[in-house]
Structures are given as structure tokens and as C-alpha cells.
Motif scaffolding. Structure first.
Motif, short mmCIF file in Angstrom:
data_model
loop_
_atom_site.label_atom_id
_atom_site.label_comp_id
_atom_site.label_asym_id
_atom_site.label_seq_id
_atom_site.Cartn_x
_atom_site.Cartn_y
_atom_site.Cartn_z
N MET A 233 29.18 18.83 -0.86
CA MET A 233 30.53 18.35 -1.14
C MET A 233 30.39 16.90 -1.57
O MET A 233 29.64 16.15 -0.95
CB MET A 233 31.40 18.35 0.14
N HIS B 289 24.97 23.71 0.97
CA HIS B 289 26.30 23.35 0.52
C HIS B 289 26.38 21.86 0.21
O HIS B 289 25.88 21.05 0.99
CB HIS B 289 27.27 23.72 1.66
N MET C 157 33.84 23.30 7.14
CA MET C 157 35.19 23.12 6.62
C MET C 157 35.58 24.25 5.68
O MET C 157 36.75 24.43 5.37
CB MET C 157 35.28 21.79 5.88
N ASP C 158 34.58 24.98 5.18
CA ASP C 158 34.89 26.06 4.24
C ASP C 158 34.84 27.39 4.97
O ASP C 158 33.91 27.65 5.72
CB ASP C 158 33.87 26.06 3.10
CU LIG Z 1 32.57 22.18 2.11
#
Ligand SMILES: [Cu+2]
Length: 288
Positions: free
Chosen positions: A179, A177, A1-2
Motif C-alpha cells: 500500500m 501486499h 485492512m483488506d
Molecule cells: Cu492494504
């Protein structure tokens, strides 16, 4: 998503080049919309010595950035280190509403180079970075953007009148990562956390040939392997990693440029790639 820009620190590079459209096949597959090249100079330090540059940027909403970059060496060897940090508080929109958007990100990079003559370069580079970002547009914030990378690059130029340049490059990158919806915002509801990681290894080799004064032909091959895993939940640290997706790609490319005169040239390129994508998730999930 990034996007990749979540992990790229433009301040730590010497040049950023945007190549529009499908105008080159030299930099990997699937770049029909364009290519952005982030590059560092690796000039031989003919006179030896050292150089450094740094900058500080201040702005509204507590924005403050620091960049430092230093290089030292002699004609045979050089060492380079760099660090960046960028930080901002929430900003206020035009109506005076505070927008959940604060962030902090930092990076460090280093390189050791060997330049035995004007046309030869061998460089080992490495780096580490991390950050956190509050997202106004998403149900979760980015709590960790940890990345480690290392690369080895070899370049030899002006080998003969036919062989202008040989280059080879191998790299490794690991991203961890996190989130979640509770570390950077207040949340009284259900706590959610995703922790994907990604290991990328790849290599590229190319040779630039000048069969005549007007022609320049570049031939090469590149390979890349991406492995994704994930673990979820507030207690993610004690969860086992679940391998979910893997990508492998091999490609060969050729690009020829013919100079009609000083101002005009014709460029043509072709690349052939073999992609393999594997879904390792349990079948019940893939049907979702
Ligand atoms: Cu992310």
C-alpha cells in the motif's frame, strides 16, 4: 485492512455458498457471523473430453471483465485451468464528481486431478493473482495484492454403509501486499509505503459417518498457522523483513444431524479450539 475478498476471485469458482450465523462448526473457528464457501466442482470426467466456458462483461466507467475456464480429461485424470481479469476506471458520483476508485485485478488457477473410481479424488491445485486498487476512502492505495497458493485435496466417498466420506485437505498461501500514497495518486507531501506479507499453511481432515439412516455425524480436526512480516518505506525492497505477528490454531469439531422426516432435521455441533497469538514486535512499538 483488506478483507479476504481482496484476494478471492468469485468468477473463478463454480459455486459460492453463504451459511448464516453460527449454524455450523465444520469450517474453522471464529465464524459466528457466518461462513462463505467458495467451491469448484471436481466431478469425475466419466466420458472424457473437454469443456470450456468464458465470459466478457462491459460496463460504465470503462469496466471490463474477462473470465476463461477450461477442463480436459478422461475417467482417470483431469486438468483444469482458469484465468480472470477485471478492470475499471474511476466512476463519477451522483453530483458528477470523479471518485478515485480505479482498479485492475487478475487471477490464474490450475488443478490436476486423479479420479481412479467414482468415489475417489486426489487433486493438486495452485494459482497466482495480483491487482491494484485506488481507494477513495483511505489515505493509501493498494498497489500490489500478490498471492500464490497451492493445495492438495483427497476425498473418498461411500467407503461403507457407516463411513460415507473421508476428506483431507492441506494448503499453503502467500500474500505480498503493498500500500502506498504516491503510486496511484498525485502526492507532493511525504511518501509512505507499507509492505506486509503473510504466509498461511493449514490442513483439515474430516470423516462423515452414518450410524443409522437418520443420523449423519461429521468428526474432524483442522490446524492453521499464519505468519506476518512487514517492511516499510519507499526503499522497502532493500529493507529487511521484520516478523511482527504469528497465529497458530488447532481445533477439533463434531457435528451431528438427525433427520426427523424428509423436511425437518435437528443439527448440533461442538468445536474446541486452541489459539496462540504471538507479537514479535519490539516492546517500544507494542506500547504505541
Ligand atoms: Cu492494504
Amino acid at each position: 485492512m483488506d478483507p479476504p475478498t481482496a484476494y478471492v476471485y468469485p468468477e473463478s469458482f463454480d459455486s459460492v455458498t453463504v451459511l448464516k450465523g453460527p449454524q455450523t462448526v465444520l469450517y474453522g473457528a471464529g465464524n459466528s457471523a457466518g461462513v462463505v464457501l467458495f467451491e469448484r466442482d471436481s466431478q469425475r470426467m466419466v466420458d472424457g473430453g473437454w469443456s470450456a466456458n468464458g465470459s466478457v462483461t462491459l460496463g460504465s466507467w470503462g469496466r471490463n471483465d474477462q473470465v476463461i475456464d477450461a477442463k480436459a480429461g478422461n475417467p482417470d485424470f483431469y486438468a483444469r485451468i482458469g484465468a480472470t481479469r477485471s478492470d475499471s476506471n474511476n466512476y463519477e458520483d451522483g453530483d458528477g464528481n470523479e471518485v478515485h476508485s480505479f482498479y485492475t485485478r487478475w487471477s490464474t488457477t490450475g488443478a490436476l486431478g486423479w479420479t481412479p473410481d467414482d468415489n475417489t479424488l486426489l487433486e493438486l491445485n495452485f494459482g497466482r493473482s495480483d491487482g491494484e486498487a485506488a481507494y477513495a476512502d483511505r489515505a493509501m492505495d493498494g498497489v500490489r495484492f500478490e498471492r500464490e497458493h497451492a493445495g492438495l485435496r483427497f476425498e473418498k466417498r461411500n467407503i461403507s454403509s457407516l463411513v460415507r466420506k473421508v476428506e483431507a485437505h492441506a494448503y499453503y498461501s502467500y500474500i505480498d501486499h503493498v500500500m502506498d500514497n504516491f503510486s496511484l495518486r498525485s502526492n507532493r507531501g511525504m511518501r509512505m509505503l507499507n509492505n506486509p506479507d503473510r504466509k498461511t499453511t493449514g490442513a483439515r481432515a474430516a470423516v462423515a459417518l452414518a450410524p443409522s439412516e437418520r443420523w449423519l455425524v461429521t468428526l474432524g480436526a483442522d490446524v492453521r498457522d499464519d505468519q506476518h512480516r512487514t517492511r516499510n518505506g519507499v526503499n522497502y525492497r532493500i529493507q529487511p523483513w521484520q516478523k511482527d505477528i504469528g497465529f497458530e490454531r488447532q481445533g477439533v469439531f463434531g457435528e451431528a444431524s438427525y433427520a426427523i422426516d424428509d423436511a425437518r432435521r435437528i443439527v448440533g455441533g461442538l468445536r474446541v479450539d486452541d489459539h496462540e497469538a504471538r507479537d514479535y514486535r519490539p516492546t517500544s512499538l507494542t506500547r504505541g
